[in-house]
Design a protein around this motif. Sequence first.
Motif, PDB file in Angstrom:
ATOM      1  N   GLY A  89      -7.696 -13.135  -7.422  1.00 11.28           N
ATOM      2  CA  GLY A  89      -8.035 -13.859  -8.642  1.00 11.28           C
ATOM      3  C   GLY A  89      -6.954 -14.790  -9.137  1.00 11.28           C
ATOM      4  O   GLY A  89      -5.765 -14.558  -8.916  1.00 11.28           O
ATOM      5  N   ASP A  90      -7.378 -15.830  -9.803  1.00 11.11           N
ATOM      6  CA  ASP A  90      -6.469 -16.823 -10.392  1.00 11.11           C
ATOM      7  C   ASP A  90      -6.277 -16.535 -11.878  1.00 11.11           C
ATOM      8  O   ASP A  90      -7.167 -15.985 -12.527  1.00 11.11           O
ATOM      9  CB  ASP A  90      -7.051 -18.221 -10.202  1.00 11.11           C
ATOM     10  N   PRO A  91      -5.155 -16.891 -12.471  1.00 15.05           N
ATOM     11  CA  PRO A  91      -4.056 -17.595 -11.812  1.00 15.05           C
ATOM     12  C   PRO A  91      -3.059 -16.687 -11.076  1.00 15.05           C
ATOM     13  O   PRO A  91      -2.423 -17.112 -10.137  1.00 15.05           O
ATOM     14  CB  PRO A  91      -3.355 -18.306 -12.970  1.00 15.05           C
ATOM     15  N   SER A  92      -2.917 -15.433 -11.511  1.00 16.69           N
ATOM     16  CA  SER A  92      -1.832 -14.609 -10.967  1.00 16.69           C
ATOM     17  C   SER A  92      -2.289 -13.276 -10.403  1.00 16.69           C
ATOM     18  O   SER A  92      -1.481 -12.385 -10.183  1.00 16.69           O
ATOM     19  CB  SER A  92      -0.776 -14.361 -12.064  1.00 16.69           C
ATOM     20  N   GLY A  93      -3.579 -13.099 -10.171  1.00 18.62           N
ATOM     21  CA  GLY A  93      -4.074 -11.904  -9.518  1.00 18.62           C
ATOM     22  C   GLY A  93      -4.301 -10.726 -10.437  1.00 18.62           C
ATOM     23  O   GLY A  93      -4.006 -10.765 -11.637  1.00 18.62           O
ATOM     24  N   THR A  94      -4.840  -9.649  -9.841  1.00 23.17           N
ATOM     25  CA  THR A  94      -5.174  -8.429 -10.573  1.00 23.17           C
ATOM     26  C   THR A  94      -4.715  -7.231  -9.746  1.00 23.17           C
ATOM     27  O   THR A  94      -4.146  -7.379  -8.671  1.00 23.17           O
ATOM     28  CB  THR A  94      -6.694  -8.350 -10.793  1.00 23.17           C
ATOM     29  N   GLN A  95      -4.991  -6.034 -10.220  1.00 21.81           N
ATOM     30  CA  GLN A  95      -4.597  -4.828  -9.490  1.00 21.81           C
ATOM     31  C   GLN A  95      -5.295  -4.762  -8.132  1.00 21.81           C
ATOM     32  O   GLN A  95      -6.406  -5.282  -7.955  1.00 21.81           O
ATOM     33  CB  GLN A  95      -4.921  -3.589 -10.326  1.00 21.81           C
ATOM     34  N   TYR A  96      -4.632  -4.061  -7.175  1.00 22.97           N
ATOM     35  CA  TYR A  96      -5.200  -3.979  -5.825  1.00 22.97           C
ATOM     36  C   TYR A  96      -4.896  -2.625  -5.206  1.00 22.97           C
ATOM     37  O   TYR A  96      -4.055  -1.869  -5.700  1.00 22.97           O
ATOM     38  CB  TYR A  96      -4.666  -5.113  -4.949  1.00 22.97           C
ATOM     39  N   ALA A  97      -5.584  -2.323  -4.091  1.00 21.26           N
ATOM     40  CA  ALA A  97      -5.387  -1.073  -3.365  1.00 21.26           C
ATOM     41  C   ALA A  97      -4.362  -1.260  -2.257  1.00 21.26           C
ATOM     42  O   ALA A  97      -4.239  -2.343  -1.676  1.00 21.26           O
ATOM     43  CB  ALA A  97      -6.713  -0.603  -2.774  1.00 21.26           C
ATOM     44  N   LEU A  98      -3.638  -0.181  -1.947  1.00 20.61           N
ATOM     45  CA  LEU A  98      -2.569  -0.244  -0.956  1.00 20.61           C
ATOM     46  C   LEU A  98      -2.536   1.026  -0.121  1.00 20.61           C
ATOM     47  O   LEU A  98      -2.649   2.132  -0.643  1.00 20.61           O
ATOM     48  CB  LEU A  98      -1.221  -0.421  -1.661  1.00 20.61           C
ATOM     49  N   GLN A  99      -2.372   0.852   1.204  1.00 20.53           N
ATOM     50  CA  GLN A  99      -2.014   1.939   2.114  1.00 20.53           C
ATOM     51  C   GLN A  99      -0.710   1.532   2.793  1.00 20.53           C
ATOM     52  O   GLN A  99      -0.532   0.383   3.192  1.00 20.53           O
ATOM     53  CB  GLN A  99      -3.100   2.187   3.172  1.00 20.53           C
ATOM     54  N   GLY A 100       0.206   2.487   2.947  1.00 22.39           N
ATOM     55  CA  GLY A 100       1.516   2.182   3.509  1.00 22.39           C
ATOM     56  C   GLY A 100       2.418   1.546   2.467  1.00 22.39           C
ATOM     57  O   GLY A 100       2.088   1.473   1.280  1.00 22.39           O
ATOM     58  N   ALA A 101       3.598   1.070   2.907  1.00 23.07           N
ATOM     59  CA  ALA A 101       4.544   0.377   2.019  1.00 23.07           C
ATOM     60  C   ALA A 101       4.856   1.194   0.766  1.00 23.07           C
ATOM     61  O   ALA A 101       4.927   0.659  -0.343  1.00 23.07           O
ATOM     62  CB  ALA A 101       4.011  -1.000   1.639  1.00 23.07           C
ATOM     63  N   GLY A 102       5.036   2.499   0.948  1.00 26.30           N
ATOM     64  CA  GLY A 102       5.350   3.364  -0.185  1.00 26.30           C
ATOM     65  C   GLY A 102       4.150   3.983  -0.855  1.00 26.30           C
ATOM     66  O   GLY A 102       4.300   4.850  -1.729  1.00 26.30           O
ATOM     67  N   GLY A 103       2.938   3.537  -0.473  1.00 29.87           N
ATOM     68  CA  GLY A 103       1.728   4.150  -1.009  1.00 29.87           C
ATOM     69  C   GLY A 103       1.203   5.208  -0.052  1.00 29.87           C
ATOM     70  O   GLY A 103       1.877   5.586   0.911  1.00 29.87           O
ATOM     71  N   VAL A 104      -0.005   5.728  -0.303  1.00 30.78           N
ATOM     72  CA  VAL A 104      -0.611   6.674   0.630  1.00 30.78           C
ATOM     73  C   VAL A 104      -0.835   5.971   1.966  1.00 30.78           C
ATOM     74  O   VAL A 104      -1.083   4.764   2.010  1.00 30.78           O
ATOM     75  CB  VAL A 104      -1.935   7.228   0.083  1.00 30.78           C
ATOM     76  N   ASN A 105      -0.745   6.698   3.064  1.00 31.97           N
ATOM     77  CA  ASN A 105      -0.932   6.087   4.381  1.00 31.97           C
ATOM     78  C   ASN A 105      -2.403   5.911   4.746  1.00 31.97           C
ATOM     79  O   ASN A 105      -2.756   4.985   5.486  1.00 31.97           O
ATOM     80  CB  ASN A 105      -0.247   6.925   5.464  1.00 31.97           C
ATOM     81  N   THR A 106      -3.244   6.816   4.244  1.00 32.94           N
ATOM     82  CA  THR A 106      -4.664   6.791   4.612  1.00 32.94           C
ATOM     83  C   THR A 106      -5.532   7.018   3.386  1.00 32.94           C
ATOM     84  O   THR A 106      -5.252   7.900   2.564  1.00 32.94           O
ATOM     85  CB  THR A 106      -4.979   7.873   5.666  1.00 32.94           C
TER      86      THR A 106
END
Length: 278
Positions: A89-106
């Motif tokens: 989303g514009d202009p600067s985005g919103t929350q998102y989901a993450l696996q890896g990079a310090g988050g849950v792997n799966t």
Amino acid sequence: MHRITTSPLPYLAALLAAITALLYQDKADAAIIVSYAEAPGQYNSTLSHTQVFDFNTLPTGDLTDVTWHTVGTYDHLTVRPADIYGGAGDPSGTQYALQGAGGVNTTTLHLDQATGYFGLWWSAGDNQNVLAFYSGETLVARFTTQTLLDAILPHTEYRGNPQTGSNSGGNYGEPYAFVNFYAQAGTTWDNIVFTNATGSGFESDNHTLRDHTWGAYQGEAGRVPGRHVALVDGEQITLLPADSNTGTGASQIPEPTALLLGTLALPLLGLRRRQSRH
């Protein structure tokens, strides 16, 4: 010399039996077409009759048993605030989901019912992201994003964060695109597994589902939308030809049944020729 002639009927019966078996085998095969959005900076699916989960109402951090109302449940999930790597989303985005990079792997998304389409905004893409689709405990398709990466990166308009705000153009070495997974005839899934077990991250947003694949609703005809990347059947990934990414009309993916019918027809032609010779 007496010429012995044989009836073609036993051969025809055997061929018909083989064709019938292969037809049923094709129906049992599970395959998914992978494509990505024609337009760079497209954060959402263009399909109708969809439901979208955007993670914006959730607290950030590691979460468990996250409910997607009327759709299903994420067993484990890490939610991050928008940054250069994720958040649609514009202009600067919103929350998102993450696996890896310090988050849950799966993360496993358990669906309340079987579906035939899934899409997501894939950001800061790398080759360690894995998506697997299951029907119960049976693997339908497993897709590793190296194939997607190879397809997208030559199109430089997809490189870097497309937001119009402070993250605009950042992280230029990685792609950002909306990716689609379309089931082929008879294929469905009820579990989707997102995995990244390395130091990189699997960032995604705007998870999108609908019950039926492309072609189920009025006005949906011809090839599935987007730039075609691959056909995925279980562990097997088949790259689609480059010319299937352009133009209109029916998808250029060959139908396995048609190919098999053509192959099985060759012995029959030979049989006819042998019977006609004197």
